[in-house]
Write a protein that holds these residues in place. Structure first.
Motif, PDB file in Angstrom:
ATOM      1  N   VAL A  33       3.064 -15.163  -3.730  1.00 57.56           N
ATOM      2  CA  VAL A  33       1.909 -14.587  -4.438  1.00 57.56           C
ATOM      3  C   VAL A  33       1.513 -13.202  -3.915  1.00 57.56           C
ATOM      4  CG1 VAL A  33       0.957 -16.808  -5.087  1.00 57.56           C
ATOM      5  CG2 VAL A  33       0.254 -15.785  -2.940  1.00 57.56           C
ATOM      6  N   LEU A  34       2.056 -12.818  -2.788  1.00 55.95           N
ATOM      7  CA  LEU A  34       1.759 -11.501  -2.236  1.00 55.95           C
ATOM      8  C   LEU A  34       2.991 -10.621  -2.364  1.00 55.95           C
ATOM      9  CD1 LEU A  34       0.098 -12.733   1.089  1.00 55.95           C
ATOM     10  CD2 LEU A  34      -1.083 -11.973  -0.974  1.00 55.95           C
ATOM     11  N   ASP A  35       2.752  -9.325  -2.448  1.00 57.79           N
ATOM     12  CA  ASP A  35       3.895  -8.409  -2.505  1.00 57.79           C
ATOM     13  C   ASP A  35       4.622  -8.394  -1.161  1.00 57.79           C
ATOM     14  OD1 ASP A  35       4.145  -5.184  -4.132  1.00 57.79           O
ATOM     15  OD2 ASP A  35       4.720  -7.196  -4.775  1.00 57.79           O
ATOM     16  N   SER A  36       3.855  -8.239  -0.124  1.00 58.98           N
ATOM     17  CA  SER A  36       4.412  -8.246   1.235  1.00 58.98           C
ATOM     18  C   SER A  36       3.273  -8.464   2.217  1.00 58.98           C
ATOM     19  CB  SER A  36       5.134  -6.938   1.555  1.00 58.98           C
ATOM     20  OG  SER A  36       4.229  -5.860   1.564  1.00 58.98           O
ATOM     21  N   ALA A  37       3.628  -8.917   3.403  1.00 65.55           N
ATOM     22  CA  ALA A  37       2.629  -9.149   4.446  1.00 65.55           C
ATOM     23  C   ALA A  37       3.308  -9.018   5.797  1.00 65.55           C
ATOM     24  CB  ALA A  37       2.009 -10.535   4.305  1.00 65.55           C
TER      25      ALA A  37
ATOM     26  N   GLU B  76       0.019  -6.507   1.206  1.00 64.60           N
ATOM     27  CA  GLU B  76      -0.003  -5.839  -0.099  1.00 64.60           C
ATOM     28  C   GLU B  76      -0.092  -6.923  -1.158  1.00 64.60           C
ATOM     29  OE1 GLU B  76       2.642  -1.784   0.676  1.00 64.60           O
ATOM     30  OE2 GLU B  76       3.102  -3.092  -1.022  1.00 64.60           O
ATOM     31  N   PHE B  77      -1.149  -6.867  -1.941  1.00 68.20           N
ATOM     32  CA  PHE B  77      -1.310  -7.865  -2.982  1.00 68.20           C
ATOM     33  C   PHE B  77      -0.430  -7.518  -4.169  1.00 68.20           C
ATOM     34  CE2 PHE B  77      -4.440 -10.458  -1.069  1.00 68.20           C
ATOM     35  CZ  PHE B  77      -5.167  -9.637  -0.235  1.00 68.20           C
ATOM     36  N   ALA B  78      -0.174  -8.553  -4.969  1.00 68.85           N
ATOM     37  CA  ALA B  78       0.733  -8.376  -6.095  1.00 68.85           C
ATOM     38  C   ALA B  78       0.099  -7.498  -7.171  1.00 68.85           C
ATOM     39  CB  ALA B  78       1.116  -9.736  -6.673  1.00 68.85           C
ATOM     40  N   ARG B  82      -3.735  -5.944  -7.871  1.00 74.93           N
ATOM     41  CA  ARG B  82      -3.931  -4.493  -7.755  1.00 74.93           C
ATOM     42  C   ARG B  82      -4.492  -3.941  -9.059  1.00 74.93           C
ATOM     43  NH1 ARG B  82       1.206  -4.209  -5.183  1.00 74.93           N
ATOM     44  NH2 ARG B  82       2.053  -3.178  -7.008  1.00 74.93           N
TER      45      ARG B  82
END
Lengths: 108, 195
Positions: A33-37, B76-78, B82
């Motif tokens: 669900v997150l782009d990156s962490a 970084e949120f998806a 964003r």
């Protein structure tokens, strides 16, 4: 195992055992669900120790499910993690199989 | 019973933990206080005051980097999240532009200026409340619904009793204090170096 069609369960053995482990499942679910962490964020969200987190991420990276992105932030090396395309597809498949398995369970 | 992983819940929890630091509240409160101070000094400086508000965005980004990231980590949120944040930023920018346009219209057409001068607090309260409520909707930060009600209440209480800068100062102070309380709790719960 019932032989009737409406109670037949999808083969449990087909479940991705790499993702099915609770720690790795938590990591994959967050990265899904997150782009990156980065490690610190994943540690805080999953509640794992540093050693546990590193170990699980290493296994996922070895399987090609996650990739480590290294860059410099304010002249300091910084590593973030994100799912690869293979990892995203694997998790999507795992999720749909898990849902199917649980939905097929008869009500008691 | 279901053990199916719900990505939306996970994403929402991650997002809320990242914005539970109180920084956005503190900076919004401080920005409103600064704006109030500007118009208290000279009501015609409202446009300059609005411009100063924009600088708080930069300060907020810096504070996030200095306080939150070392404690919670970097994320970084998806794109979907964003996109929602972008809508909030667009809305806030639009509100600033519209307020400047209204100010210009009031300067050019005295009757508009007279109307605004007589009912400025109700107009400001209505617009501010709407802006905060929509921010709450898009950002999932429910405490902004409370701020929306607060600004309406403060403006209504101050209507015909106080000057606009006084009600803005009161509102800004309350929001900033709420933010600081959240920030203090956040810093205590998340020492640098992880758990």
């Amino acid at each position: 195992m019932s032989s009737e069609g409406k109670h037949s369960l999808p083969p449990v053995i087909e479940m991705d055992s790499l993702i099915h482990e609770p720690g790795r499942l938590a990591i994959m679910a967050h990265l899904y669900v997150l782009d990156s962490a980065d490690y610190l964020f994943l540690k805080g969200q999953t509640g794992m120790s540093w050693g546990n987190l590193s170990s699980h991420l290493a296994k996922l990276e070895e399987a090609g499910y996650v990739e480590m992105l290294k860059k410099f932030v304010d002249k300091k090396p910084h590593t973030t993690v994100r799912l690869t395309k293979k990892g995203r597809e694997a998790f999507t498949l795992y999720r749909s199989r898990m849902r199917l398995l649980l939905e097929k369970l008869p009500e008691k | 019973m279901t053990a199916v992983v719900e990505p939306k819940d996970i994403e929402r929890r991650a997002y809320l933990s990242y914005h539970g630091d109180g920084l956005v509240d503190t900076f919004i409160g401080a920005a409103v206080m600064a704006f109030a101070a500007f118009i208290a000094y000279d009501p015609e400086m409202v446009t300059v005051g609005a411009g100063v508000l924009c600088s708080f965005v930069v300060l907020y980004a810096g504070a996030k980097k200095a306080i939150t990231v070392p404690r919670l980590g970097y994320v970084e949120f998806a794109a979907e999240r964003r996109g929602k944040i972008s809508k909030v930023m667009l809305m806030a920018t639009s509100a600033l532009v519209i307020s400047n346009v209204i100010g210009l219209a009031a300067w050019m057409e005295p009757s508009i200026g007279v109307f605004l001068a007589q009912h400025v607090m109700l107009v400001a309260g209505g617009v501010g409340g709407l802006l905060l409520a929509v921010t709450a909707w898009f950002s999932n930060l429910r405490r902004f619904y409370a701020y929306a009600v607060l600004v309406l209440a403060v403006m209504w209480l101050g209507y015909r009793r106080m000057d606009l800068w006084q009600t803005l100062m009161a509102f800004g102070t309350l929001v900033a204090l709420s933010g600081l309380a959240l920030l203090i709790r956040f810093v205590r719960e998340h020492p640098i170096g992880g758990r």
